[in-house]
Scaffold this motif. Structure first.
Motif, short mmCIF file in Angstrom:
data_model
loop_
_atom_site.label_atom_id
_atom_site.label_comp_id
_atom_site.label_asym_id
_atom_site.label_seq_id
_atom_site.Cartn_x
_atom_site.Cartn_y
_atom_site.Cartn_z
N LYS A 132 -12.65 -43.05 26.39
CA LYS A 132 -11.38 -42.49 25.91
C LYS A 132 -11.56 -41.86 24.53
O LYS A 132 -11.03 -40.79 24.25
N ALA A 133 -12.32 -42.54 23.66
CA ALA A 133 -12.55 -42.01 22.32
C ALA A 133 -13.30 -40.69 22.37
O ALA A 133 -12.97 -39.75 21.63
N ILE A 134 -14.28 -40.62 23.24
CA ILE A 134 -15.09 -39.40 23.35
C ILE A 134 -14.24 -38.23 23.87
O ILE A 134 -14.40 -37.09 23.43
N GLN A 135 -13.34 -38.52 24.78
CA GLN A 135 -12.42 -37.47 25.25
C GLN A 135 -11.60 -36.91 24.10
O GLN A 135 -11.37 -35.69 24.02
N GLU A 136 -11.18 -37.78 23.20
CA GLU A 136 -10.41 -37.32 22.03
C GLU A 136 -11.29 -36.53 21.07
O GLU A 136 -10.83 -35.56 20.46
N LEU A 137 -12.54 -36.91 20.96
CA LEU A 137 -13.46 -36.17 20.09
C LEU A 137 -13.67 -34.74 20.61
O LEU A 137 -13.74 -33.79 19.82
N TYR A 138 -13.74 -34.60 21.91
CA TYR A 138 -13.87 -33.27 22.49
C TYR A 138 -12.63 -32.43 22.20
O TYR A 138 -12.74 -31.22 21.93
N LYS A 139 -11.46 -33.05 22.22
CA LYS A 139 -10.23 -32.32 21.89
C LYS A 139 -10.25 -31.84 20.45
O LYS A 139 -9.87 -30.70 20.16
N VAL A 140 -10.69 -32.70 19.55
CA VAL A 140 -10.79 -32.32 18.13
C VAL A 140 -11.78 -31.17 17.97
O VAL A 140 -11.51 -30.19 17.26
N ALA A 141 -12.93 -31.28 18.62
CA ALA A 141 -13.96 -30.25 18.51
C ALA A 141 -13.46 -28.91 19.01
O ALA A 141 -13.73 -27.85 18.42
N GLN A 142 -12.72 -28.95 20.10
CA GLN A 142 -12.19 -27.72 20.68
C GLN A 142 -11.15 -27.09 19.76
O GLN A 142 -11.12 -25.87 19.57
N GLU A 143 -10.31 -27.92 19.18
CA GLU A 143 -9.23 -27.41 18.33
C GLU A 143 -9.76 -26.87 17.01
O GLU A 143 -9.23 -25.88 16.49
N ARG A 144 -10.81 -27.50 16.46
CA ARG A 144 -11.27 -27.14 15.12
C ARG A 144 -12.60 -26.38 15.13
O ARG A 144 -13.20 -26.16 14.09
N ASN A 145 -13.05 -25.94 16.31
CA ASN A 145 -14.29 -25.16 16.44
C ASN A 145 -15.50 -25.89 15.85
O ASN A 145 -16.16 -25.42 14.93
N LEU A 146 -15.79 -27.04 16.44
CA LEU A 146 -16.93 -27.85 16.02
C LEU A 146 -17.97 -27.86 17.13
O LEU A 146 -17.74 -27.36 18.22
N ALA A 147 -19.11 -28.45 16.83
CA ALA A 147 -20.14 -28.68 17.84
C ALA A 147 -20.20 -30.17 18.15
O ALA A 147 -19.89 -31.00 17.30
#
Length: 420
Positions: A348-363
Motif C-alpha cells: 500500500k505504501a509503495i502504491q502511494e509512492l508511485y502516486k507522489v512520483a507521478q504527481e511531482r515528476n520523480l523517478a
C-alpha cells in the motif's frame, strides 16, 4: 552453536561473490565485482522508472561532462532511515561510482559524526570525541532541535568539547578534501565559534568563510583527518549544535556521494527538520535519493492517504528549495512484522509512492519488486542476506542491494549517453 550455524553466514556471503553469466552495465568496472542473479531477483525489473522523460537528464549531462571532459562537480545526496544510517547500502553505491574510471571522486561529501552521540556510525569514516555530546533525532517525538539534512544533531555546552573525524579509514579509497564545512546555526549568537584543525599532511589554513548554514574552512592541501573544537569569544556563547560536516576537494573535479540516515525515520520525521531545505540548498545536490517508507508502513494501523500527504509535502518542500535537482525515490523492501508476519502494508505504501512520483515528476527504483516482491525477504534470509528481524539486511545483503541500485542508475545513464 552448531558448526553448520557458524558457517552459514559465510556461505551466504560466498554465494554473492560467485561469478555467473549475467549481463552487466557496460560502464561498470566489474573485474573485482562478480555477481550472482538469484532466481528470485527480478533483474528484468531492475531499472529506474522516471515519471517525466527528461527529469534525470540534467544529472546525466553533468555525469557525461565529467566522464568525457573531466570537468565539473557532480553531487548526489542520499537521505533515509536506518537502512541508510549504517551506509552499507548507500556506501556500496558510492564505492561503485568511485571505482568506475569514468567518474573521479571529489571528497567524502556530507557526513554526520554519529558515534559522538552514541549511535551507529558508517564503517568508512572514524569518529572520536572529547566531552559530553547529546544526540537529538528527528525520529524521536520528544526530541527537539534545529535539524537539517542529517535529521540529527550533536549538542554540547562544554567549550572544551571536541570531535575528531577521519574520512579515509578505508585504505582502498581516499575520501580526503581540502575544504571542511561545519553546519550549525551560524546566526545564533549563543553558539561557540567553531575551529577546524587538520590532523594530517601538515596542511595550512588558507581561509575561513561564513555562510548562512555553515562556516567553511579551506586548506592548502587535501586532508583526511581533522578536529572540531571551539572558541568562546563572548559571554553569550554557551553551546554548540552540530548538524554535520561537508568534506569536499575544491582542487579537483569529480563526484561526491553523500548519505545520511536516521534510525526510525519516517517522512514526518524529515518534515520536522526546519533547516532541511536550507541545508539542501547549501549542499547543492544534482540528484537527491530518498529511501523512506519502511517505518511509516511497519507499525499498524497504516493509513495510506496520510502517508501520501506527508510524503508529498516533503517532496514539495525539497522541490521548492532546489527545483533543478532530480529526485529518485527508492521503495521500501519486503519485510516481516515480529520476524514472522507478512507485512502487506508495504504494498500500500509503495502504491502511494508511485502516486507522489507521478504527481511531482520523480523517478522510482522499486526495490520491493526487484528483490522478489511479497515474502521475498524469506528468500533473502535463506541466502544469509538479512538481519535477524527480517526488516534490515546484513552487510552482504545491503551490498547486494547497493549493487542493484548502482546497476539500475548506470544502465539508465548508458541509455541516455547512447542517444545524447
Amino acid at each position: 552453536m552448531s558448526l553448520q550455524n557458524k558457517i552459514r553466514p559465510f556461505i551466504g556471503l560466498l554465494t554473492v561473490l560467485i561469478l555467473v553469466a549475467h549481463a552487466t552495465p557496460k560502464s561498470g568496472n566489474n573485474k573485482n565485482r562478480p555477481f550472482v542473479a538469484y532466481d528470485f531477483i527480478r533483474m528484468d525489473l531492475n531499472q529506474l522508472q522516471p515519471f517525466g522523460d527528461t527529469i534525470l537528464y540534467p544529472f546525466y549531462r553533468k555525469l557525461k561532462n565529467l566522464s568525457e571532459h573531466k570537468e565539473g562537480h557532480v553531487k548526489i545526496l542520499h537521505l533515509g532511515d536506518s537502512h541508510i544510517q549504517a551506509d552499507l547500502f548507500s556506501g556500496w553505491v558510492r564505492q561503485r561510482f568511485y571505482e568506475n574510471p569514468q567518474f573521479q571522486m571529489s571528497g567524502r561529501g556530507f557526513i554526520f559524526p554519529f558515534k559522538a552521540v552514541k549511535t551507529n556510525n558508517p564503517y568508512n569514516y572514524k569518529v572520536s570525541k572529547i566531552g559530553e555530546w547529546k544526540g537529538q533525532r528527528c525520529s524521536i517525538s520528544y526530541h527537539k532541535s534545529n535539524w537539517g539534512a542529517a535529521g540529527i544533531t550533536a549538542q554540547t555546552n562544554q567549550q572544551f568539547a571536541k570531535i575528531n573525524v577521519n574520512v579515509s579509514t578505508d585504505s582502498i579509497y581516499s575520501y580526503s578534501g581540502n575544504r571542511v564545512d561545519v553546519y550549525y546555526p551560524v546566526n545564533d549568537k549563543t553558539q561557540f565559534t567553531p575551529v577546524v584543525q587538520p590532523l594530517s599532511n601538515n596542511a595550512r589554513l588558507q581561509s575561513v568563510e561564513k555562510h548562512d548554514q555553515y562556516v567553511s574552512f579551506k586548506f592548502d592541501k587535501a586532508i583526511k583527518e581533522f578536529r572540531l573544537s571551539f572558541r568562546k569569544e563572548n559571554k553569550h556563547q554557551t553551546q554548540f549544535s552540530l548538524r554535520g560536516f561537508d568534506v569536499e576537494n575544491d582542487k579537483m573535479n569529480g563526484l561526491t556521494y553523500s548519505s545520511v540516515g536516521v534510525n526510525g525515520a519516517k517522512a514526518t520525521s524529515f518534515l520536522r527538520c526546519k533547516e532541511l531545505n536550507n541545508d539542501i540548498k547549501a549542499i547543492q545536490p544534482d540528484l537527491i535519493i530518498l529511501s523512506l517508507g519502511t517505518n511509516d508502513a511497519f507499525v499498524p494501523p497504516f493509513y495510506p492517504t496520510v502517508f501520501y500527504q506527508k510524503y508529498l509535502s516533503l517532496i514539495e518542500e525539497i522541490q521548492t528549495a532546489l527545483p533543478e535537482a532530480a529526485i529518485l525515490i527508492t521503495t521500501p523492501g519486503d519485510n516481516l512484522r515480529k520476524s514472522r508476519y507478512i507485512n502487506k502494508d508495504n504494498v500500500k505504501a509503495i502504491q502511494e509512492l508511485y502516486k507522489v512520483a507521478q504527481e511531482r515528476n520523480l523517478a522510482v527504483w522499486d526495490f520491493f519488486q526487484v528483490m522478489g516482491g511479497l515474502s521475498s525477504i524469506n528468500k533473502w534470509n535463506e541466502k544469509s542476506m538479512t538481519a535477524g528481524d527480517k526488516v534490515h539486511l546484513n552487510r552482504s545483503g545491503y551490498q547486494y542491494q547497493g549493487e542493484l541500485l548502482y546497476r539500475a542508475i548506470i544502465s539508465d545513464y548508458n541509455k541516455f549517453t547512447t542517444y545524447h
